[in-house]
Design an enzyme around this catalytic site. Sequence first.
Site, PDB file in Angstrom:
ATOM      1  N   GLY A   1      38.536  33.399   3.523  1.00  0.00           N
ATOM      2  CA  GLY A   1      39.036  32.112   4.018  1.00  0.00           C
ATOM      3  C   GLY A   1      39.595  31.174   2.976  1.00  0.00           C
TER       4      GLY A   1
ATOM      5  N   ASP B   1      30.072  24.876   7.344  1.00  0.00           N
ATOM      6  CA  ASP B   1      29.721  24.711   8.752  1.00  0.00           C
ATOM      7  C   ASP B   1      28.201  24.549   8.826  1.00  0.00           C
ATOM      8  OD1 ASP B   1      30.338  24.760  11.522  1.00  0.00           O
ATOM      9  OD2 ASP B   1      29.886  26.888  11.631  1.00  0.00           O
TER      10      ASP B   1
END
Length: 179
Positions: free
Chosen positions: A48, A107
């Site tokens: 990512g 997250d």
Amino acid sequence: MTTQEHDSKIKRVIISEKEIQEKIKQVCAKISKEYDGKPVLLVSVLKGAFVFMADFCRALTIPIELDFMSASSYGAGTVSSGTVRIDFDLKHDISNYHVIIIEDIIDTGRTLKEIVRILENRHPLSLKVVTLLDKPSRRVVEFNADESLFVIPDLFVIGYGLDYNEYYRNLPYIAEYEE
Ligand code: IMP
Ligand code: MG
């Protein structure tokens, strides 16, 4: 997937290409000053963060080296909740470097908390975490980045390296995914 199907899931742009680049410039000017004269290793957690890493390293004006690692996390419900497996490790011995981890998004905080623990055990000269995006409302374990470029609400986002089923990493902006 057709281009039309692909594009129909891009709900709205939440951070434009220009906003991302401006913020990177600001943060990198600060970091270039702070780390001038020090041996710096940028560490990116694949996949990512690869787009962010590419722009971030080019906005720094000091000599740096970079390295990559890859990790998979197992969330609640699997054998050991929050366990992170290193699939692909760094090539550098980090004990002689000031390490800056370049991450795409925090997250629950599980992945990064574990990666920081693993890297701290290797005794770098210092360790800092820079994340492009931060979703603090989703945190399951306590973890704070040293720099969060953008704090976002609890939305599933795509683009600029972030994927949905491996697609959308190549969008130049951050968008909300249409669920
Ligand atoms: P966590 O902080 O351990 O929960 O894991 C963060 C990882 O989950 C990130 O590196 C992403 O790969 C993925 N992730 C979390 N939120 C999103 C999102 O909104 N879009 C895309 N990937 C996400
Ligand atoms: Mg990731």
